[in-house]
Design a protein around this motif. Structure first.
Motif, PDB file in Angstrom:
ATOM      1  N   LYS A 134     -10.259 -27.311  28.603  1.00  0.00           N
ATOM      2  CA  LYS A 134      -9.347 -26.750  29.587  1.00  0.00           C
ATOM      3  C   LYS A 134      -8.691 -25.489  29.037  1.00  0.00           C
ATOM      4  O   LYS A 134      -8.450 -25.377  27.830  1.00  0.00           O
ATOM      5  CB  LYS A 134      -8.273 -27.767  29.967  1.00  0.00           C
ATOM      6  CG  LYS A 134      -8.834 -29.091  30.485  1.00  0.00           C
ATOM      7  CD  LYS A 134      -9.685 -28.889  31.721  1.00  0.00           C
ATOM      8  CE  LYS A 134     -10.226 -30.227  32.233  1.00  0.00           C
ATOM      9  NZ  LYS A 134     -11.096 -30.062  33.415  1.00  0.00           N
ATOM     10  N   LEU A 135      -8.409 -24.565  29.913  1.00  0.00           N
ATOM     11  CA  LEU A 135      -7.798 -23.318  29.484  1.00  0.00           C
ATOM     12  C   LEU A 135      -6.309 -23.510  29.222  1.00  0.00           C
ATOM     13  O   LEU A 135      -5.625 -24.247  29.919  1.00  0.00           O
ATOM     14  CB  LEU A 135      -7.992 -22.239  30.552  1.00  0.00           C
ATOM     15  CG  LEU A 135      -9.428 -21.830  30.870  1.00  0.00           C
ATOM     16  CD1 LEU A 135      -9.434 -20.699  31.886  1.00  0.00           C
ATOM     17  CD2 LEU A 135     -10.175 -21.406  29.610  1.00  0.00           C
ATOM     18  N   THR A 136      -5.833 -22.813  28.214  1.00  0.00           N
ATOM     19  CA  THR A 136      -4.406 -22.815  27.911  1.00  0.00           C
ATOM     20  C   THR A 136      -3.695 -21.861  28.878  1.00  0.00           C
ATOM     21  O   THR A 136      -4.333 -21.010  29.513  1.00  0.00           O
ATOM     22  CB  THR A 136      -4.167 -22.362  26.467  1.00  0.00           C
ATOM     23  OG1 THR A 136      -4.568 -20.985  26.342  1.00  0.00           O
ATOM     24  CG2 THR A 136      -4.973 -23.220  25.497  1.00  0.00           C
ATOM     25  N   PRO A 137      -2.379 -21.973  29.013  1.00  0.00           N
ATOM     26  CA  PRO A 137      -1.652 -21.027  29.878  1.00  0.00           C
ATOM     27  C   PRO A 137      -1.891 -19.573  29.495  1.00  0.00           C
ATOM     28  O   PRO A 137      -1.999 -18.700  30.366  1.00  0.00           O
ATOM     29  CB  PRO A 137      -0.188 -21.437  29.674  1.00  0.00           C
ATOM     30  CG  PRO A 137      -0.262 -22.887  29.325  1.00  0.00           C
ATOM     31  CD  PRO A 137      -1.509 -23.033  28.498  1.00  0.00           C
ATOM     32  N   ALA A 142     -13.768 -22.102  31.385  1.00  0.00           N
ATOM     33  CA  ALA A 142     -13.306 -23.485  31.310  1.00  0.00           C
ATOM     34  C   ALA A 142     -14.471 -24.433  31.574  1.00  0.00           C
ATOM     35  O   ALA A 142     -15.435 -24.085  32.272  1.00  0.00           O
ATOM     36  CB  ALA A 142     -12.193 -23.735  32.332  1.00  0.00           C
ATOM     37  N   ASN A 171      -7.106 -14.260  31.901  1.00  0.00           N
ATOM     38  CA  ASN A 171      -8.132 -14.198  32.950  1.00  0.00           C
ATOM     39  C   ASN A 171      -7.618 -13.485  34.190  1.00  0.00           C
ATOM     40  O   ASN A 171      -8.346 -12.717  34.825  1.00  0.00           O
ATOM     41  CB  ASN A 171      -8.600 -15.603  33.314  1.00  0.00           C
ATOM     42  CG  ASN A 171      -9.603 -16.161  32.327  1.00  0.00           C
ATOM     43  OD1 ASN A 171     -10.034 -15.467  31.406  1.00  0.00           O
ATOM     44  ND2 ASN A 171      -9.985 -17.413  32.505  1.00  0.00           N
ATOM     45  N   ARG A 172      -6.363 -13.738  34.541  1.00  0.00           N
ATOM     46  CA  ARG A 172      -5.789 -13.071  35.720  1.00  0.00           C
ATOM     47  C   ARG A 172      -5.679 -11.567  35.487  1.00  0.00           C
ATOM     48  O   ARG A 172      -5.974 -10.764  36.385  1.00  0.00           O
ATOM     49  CB  ARG A 172      -4.424 -13.668  36.049  1.00  0.00           C
ATOM     50  CG  ARG A 172      -4.479 -15.029  36.720  1.00  0.00           C
ATOM     51  CD  ARG A 172      -3.148 -15.410  37.317  1.00  0.00           C
ATOM     52  NE  ARG A 172      -2.157 -15.651  36.285  1.00  0.00           N
ATOM     53  CZ  ARG A 172      -1.903 -16.839  35.745  1.00  0.00           C
ATOM     54  NH1 ARG A 172      -2.616 -17.892  36.124  1.00  0.00           N
ATOM     55  NH2 ARG A 172      -0.975 -16.986  34.827  1.00  0.00           N
ATOM     56  N   GLN A 183      -4.617 -18.303  28.108  1.00  0.00           N
ATOM     57  CA  GLN A 183      -5.970 -17.927  28.529  1.00  0.00           C
ATOM     58  C   GLN A 183      -6.038 -17.701  30.037  1.00  0.00           C
ATOM     59  O   GLN A 183      -6.728 -16.799  30.502  1.00  0.00           O
ATOM     60  CB  GLN A 183      -6.956 -19.006  28.095  1.00  0.00           C
ATOM     61  CG  GLN A 183      -7.182 -19.071  26.592  1.00  0.00           C
ATOM     62  CD  GLN A 183      -8.030 -20.243  26.175  1.00  0.00           C
ATOM     63  OE1 GLN A 183      -8.065 -21.279  26.851  1.00  0.00           O
ATOM     64  NE2 GLN A 183      -8.740 -20.108  25.052  1.00  0.00           N
ATOM     65  N   LYS A 184      -5.319 -18.532  30.784  1.00  0.00           N
ATOM     66  CA  LYS A 184      -5.285 -18.343  32.239  1.00  0.00           C
ATOM     67  C   LYS A 184      -4.635 -17.011  32.594  1.00  0.00           C
ATOM     68  O   LYS A 184      -5.104 -16.305  33.500  1.00  0.00           O
ATOM     69  CB  LYS A 184      -4.532 -19.499  32.893  1.00  0.00           C
ATOM     70  CG  LYS A 184      -5.236 -20.843  32.812  1.00  0.00           C
ATOM     71  CD  LYS A 184      -4.423 -21.919  33.486  1.00  0.00           C
ATOM     72  CE  LYS A 184      -5.126 -23.278  33.395  1.00  0.00           C
ATOM     73  NZ  LYS A 184      -4.326 -24.358  34.040  1.00  0.00           N
ATOM     74  N   THR A 185      -3.582 -16.669  31.888  1.00  0.00           N
ATOM     75  CA  THR A 185      -2.925 -15.378  32.133  1.00  0.00           C
ATOM     76  C   THR A 185      -3.859 -14.225  31.802  1.00  0.00           C
ATOM     77  O   THR A 185      -3.949 -13.235  32.543  1.00  0.00           O
ATOM     78  CB  THR A 185      -1.643 -15.272  31.296  1.00  0.00           C
ATOM     79  OG1 THR A 185      -0.753 -16.344  31.640  1.00  0.00           O
ATOM     80  CG2 THR A 185      -0.951 -13.938  31.536  1.00  0.00           C
TER      81      THR A 185
END
Length: 237
Positions: free
Chosen positions: A164-167, A159, A173-174, A169-171
């Motif tokens: 900004k990361l999309t939901p 990011a 990454n986790r 992309q955040k998932t």
């Protein structure tokens, strides 16, 4: 037994010599010979990866770490200073399996070396492709594998202020962070060997001690993976 106790718990040469009725110079010679012997047992990356593939593995974990050392005098030591960690040390790459068990450790490099630089010099990407394996890594390896269609090294999404990361992309990454977390366990077992404390590495021996500790970790000596391991001492050694 005497030397392994020194390597594991950083016992003083004089204490080990006096307690076992041998001279300090003899214990020092034993220590140096065993370090070189164990360091020579370090496997090549291609063989380590082929062994993982032969056992049915599909993914390995890769990360870099700084093993702290004491500062040596002279200008030549400046390249061992890591601006990221604000400490002198040597940089190492390591590969572990999905459970965090150490399978390969690189040669020593100056502390200022970036993870991507070390991975390119060791041809990590080519070795992974040859073995048919993938790898999980942190964002420090971003840009190492630019193959969008069939990436071998997966690092997640970065990011920025403007992006900004999309939901989704955040998932992702986790999920990657959870999958690559065990690599830190391999580093923890490696650094538990107190052989590296108070270390001022000479240029010709700078990789011996970490590779020696890596050989001990892989062999299961005094590690939690060894049956009967105890935190009270190196009984398995």
């Amino acid at each position: 037994m005497i030397v392994l106790a020194m390597l594991r718990h950083d016992q003083r040469l004089a204490d080990m010599a006096g307690g076992n009725n041998v001279s300090e110079s003899t214990v020092r010679r034993w220590r140096d010979e065993l370090i070189v012997l164990l360091a020579a047992q370090a496997p090549r990356m291609d063989r380590a990866l082929k062994e993982v593939a032969r056992q049915g593995g599909e993914v390995v974990l890769i990360d870099g770490t700084l093993i702290a050392t004491q500062r040596r005098t002279g200008k030549a030591d400046r390249r061992d200073y890591s601006g990221k960690h604000h400490h002198h040390g040597l940089h190492f790459l390591a590969l572990t399996d999905e459970r965090g068990r150490l399978i390969w450790i690189s040669a020593a490099r100056p502390g200022r070396t970036h993870d991507n630089t070390a991975a390119r010099q060791d041809h990590v990407l080519a070795h992974l492709r040859a073995a048919g394996l993938g790898a999980l890594a942190d964002l420090g390896f971003r840009g190492l594998d630019n193959d969008v269609l069939d990436p071998v090294i997966v690092t997640g999404f970065h990011a920025s202020r403007t992006h900004k990361l999309t939901p989704g992309q955040k998932t992702a990454n986790r999920v990657i962070a959870v999958g690559s977390a065990p690599v830190e366990h391999g580093f923890a077992h490696l650094k538990n060997w107190r052989i590296r404390r108070g270390w001022r590495p000479a240029p010709h021996t700078r990789g011996d001690r970490p590779n020696c500790a890596g050989a001990c970790v892989r062999a299961g000596h005094c590690s939690p993976h060894a049956r009967g391991w105890s935190r009270d001492g190196p009984d398995r050694c």
